[in-house]
Design a protein around this motif. Structure first.
Motif, PDB file in Angstrom:
ATOM      1  N   ALA A  12      12.119-109.049   9.444  1.00  0.00           N
ATOM      2  CA  ALA A  12      10.900-109.641  10.015  1.00  0.00           C
ATOM      3  C   ALA A  12      10.301-110.762   9.167  1.00  0.00           C
ATOM      4  N   THR A  13      10.648-110.815   7.903  1.00  0.00           N
ATOM      5  CA  THR A  13      10.160-111.912   7.066  1.00  0.00           C
ATOM      6  C   THR A  13      11.253-112.949   6.804  1.00  0.00           C
ATOM      7  N   GLY A  14      12.389-112.807   7.505  1.00  0.00           N
ATOM      8  CA  GLY A  14      13.488-113.757   7.355  1.00  0.00           C
ATOM      9  C   GLY A  14      13.482-114.814   8.440  1.00  0.00           C
ATOM     10  N   ALA A  15      14.606-115.521   8.572  1.00  0.00           N
ATOM     11  CA  ALA A  15      14.678-116.665   9.487  1.00  0.00           C
ATOM     12  C   ALA A  15      14.713-116.219  10.952  1.00  0.00           C
ATOM     13  N   GLN A  16      15.738-115.447  11.330  1.00  0.00           N
ATOM     14  CA  GLN A  16      15.843-115.001  12.718  1.00  0.00           C
ATOM     15  C   GLN A  16      14.723-114.015  13.069  1.00  0.00           C
ATOM     16  N   TYR A 157      24.213-114.777  19.903  1.00  0.00           N
ATOM     17  CA  TYR A 157      25.122-115.508  19.013  1.00  0.00           C
ATOM     18  C   TYR A 157      24.430-116.787  18.563  1.00  0.00           C
ATOM     19  N   LEU A 158      24.000-116.821  17.302  1.00  0.00           N
ATOM     20  CA  LEU A 158      23.340-118.013  16.789  1.00  0.00           C
ATOM     21  C   LEU A 158      24.356-118.995  16.238  1.00  0.00           C
ATOM     22  N   SER A 159      24.156-120.256  16.588  1.00  0.00           N
ATOM     23  CA  SER A 159      25.014-121.311  16.052  1.00  0.00           C
ATOM     24  C   SER A 159      24.533-121.708  14.653  1.00  0.00           C
ATOM     25  N   PHE A 160      25.082-122.784  14.123  1.00  0.00           N
ATOM     26  CA  PHE A 160      24.769-123.233  12.755  1.00  0.00           C
ATOM     27  C   PHE A 160      23.305-123.684  12.698  1.00  0.00           C
ATOM     28  N   TYR A 161      22.555-123.189  11.719  1.00  0.00           N
ATOM     29  CA  TYR A 161      21.137-123.545  11.624  1.00  0.00           C
ATOM     30  C   TYR A 161      20.969-125.021  11.251  1.00  0.00           C
ATOM     31  N   SER A 162      20.086-125.715  11.946  1.00  0.00           N
ATOM     32  CA  SER A 162      19.688-127.058  11.488  1.00  0.00           C
ATOM     33  C   SER A 162      19.108-126.983  10.083  1.00  0.00           C
ATOM     34  N   GLN A 163      18.469-125.853   9.761  1.00  0.00           N
ATOM     35  CA  GLN A 163      17.864-125.672   8.430  1.00  0.00           C
ATOM     36  C   GLN A 163      18.897-125.666   7.308  1.00  0.00           C
ATOM     37  N   ASP A 197      17.744-124.993  15.761  1.00  0.00           N
ATOM     38  CA  ASP A 197      16.607-124.765  14.878  1.00  0.00           C
ATOM     39  C   ASP A 197      16.336-123.266  14.962  1.00  0.00           C
ATOM     40  N   VAL A 198      16.522-122.560  13.856  1.00  0.00           N
ATOM     41  CA  VAL A 198      16.469-121.091  13.896  1.00  0.00           C
ATOM     42  C   VAL A 198      15.114-120.599  14.396  1.00  0.00           C
ATOM     43  N   ARG A 199      14.081-121.429  14.292  1.00  0.00           N
ATOM     44  CA  ARG A 199      12.754-121.028  14.784  1.00  0.00           C
ATOM     45  C   ARG A 199      12.706-120.932  16.308  1.00  0.00           C
TER      46      ARG A 199
END
Length: 314
Positions: A12-16, A157-163, A197-199
């Protein structure tokens, strides 16, 4: 008055997880239990101030996971291969954690498990890339979940983060010509990278939950904004910052000499796999990335992300 569904959010305090928990809190429709190993962190306290139940939970400890999942209706679960207990120590620990969490979800009668997965890069590459443990491990967990009999399961399925651009994954380094090198293993100008953008994860997951498990049970959902070439990435960086950006492609020798943090089989094979098969692989169910935009119409393009991150040029 009916009771609000209780949703568990790991990381919960991470990116996803951070994106998911904030998006769900913003709806006001759910009771949120936010899992973190450090409930005293500033991020955890910020979530508490927004109305989340901040819950101490180490995903490697069965008793803590059992307590966390008690009484839950829905759970968003993401495991973290960069956790110090996993990367460089025990790559198989992430898969063990995921299967244990799934077992507990089944035992506790969870109605809907939404799990952050990735492709089985070993199988999909025909054995060419057998060491991308953080991909294959997550996929093994997905296959395990599918056979457990939890009433509803969905896989993001998340792709490569812009971050990742500008971090140790893809550093931006000034060169001797006063230009900025985008440093990337193996990829060349015309190779494509699928970005998010992971957000934007949270709004997508919140919409999936709003639409309900009947629509999404058993489905794989691509969390991706757009496919861009590496040259497009440097062109956007040049346009937005006003400083010329170029691609600097690393080979194995370059990585060993100059970027020791990337010099391990798992990360090197990850880049090779993504160059050849894409960040979320070639599964037919994951090829229509317009699904993410339909779920979240304001999903950011890469250029919008860079404008927001680096500021508009004159």
């Amino acid at each position: 008055m009916s009771q609000k569904p209780l949703i568990i959010v790991s990381g919960a305090t991470g990116a996803q997880g951070g994106s998911v928990v904030n998006s769900l809190l913003a709806t006001g429709l759910y009771k949120i239990r936010a899992l973190t190993r450090n409930p005293n962190s500033d991020k955890a306290k910020a979530l508490e101030s927004k109305g989340a139940e901040v819950f101490k939970c180490d995903l490697s400890v069965r008793e803590e996971v059992e307590n966390a999942l008690s009484g839950a209706d829905i759970a968003w679960i993401v495991t973290n291969f960069l956790d110090p207990s996993i990367i460089g120590k025990d790559p198989g620990e992430e898969e063990r954690q995921g299967k244990m969490i799934a077992d507990i979800a089944k035992e506790k009668g969870l109605n809907w498990l939404i799990y952050s997965s990735l492709p089985d890069s070993t199988t999909e590459s025909g054995g060419k890339y057998p060491d991308v443990t953080h991909f294959t491990g997550k996929n093994h967990v997905e296959q395990y979940i599918r056979k457990l009999g939890i009433p509803n399961v969905t896989f993001a399925y998340l792709s490569f983060y812009s971050q990742n651009i500008g971090t140790f994954f893809l550093p931006l380094i000034s060169n001797e010509n006063g230009e900025i090198d985008l440093v990337i293993p193996y990829f060349e100008e015309n190779d494509q990278l699928l970005l998010i953008d992971v957000r934007d994860t949270g709004p997508i997951i919140a919409k999936i939950i709003e639409e309900g498990p009947t629509k999404w049970n058993g489905k794989k959902v691509p969390i991706a904004s757009e496919n861009v070439t590496i040259k497009q990435i440097t062109d956007v960086l040049t346009k937005v910052t006003g400083k010329t950006h170029k691609v600097r492609t690393l080979n194995d020798e370059d990585i060993a000499k100059d970027f020791p943090t990337l010099n391990n089989k798992s990360l090197k094979q990850m880049f090779k796999y993504e160059k050849e098969f894409g960040a979320i692989g070639k599964d037919n169910e994951l090829q229509d990335i317009t699904i993410a935009k339909k779920l979240h119409p304001n999903i950011k393009t890469f250029e919008q992300y860079i404008l927001e991150t680096y500021g508009k040029s004159d």
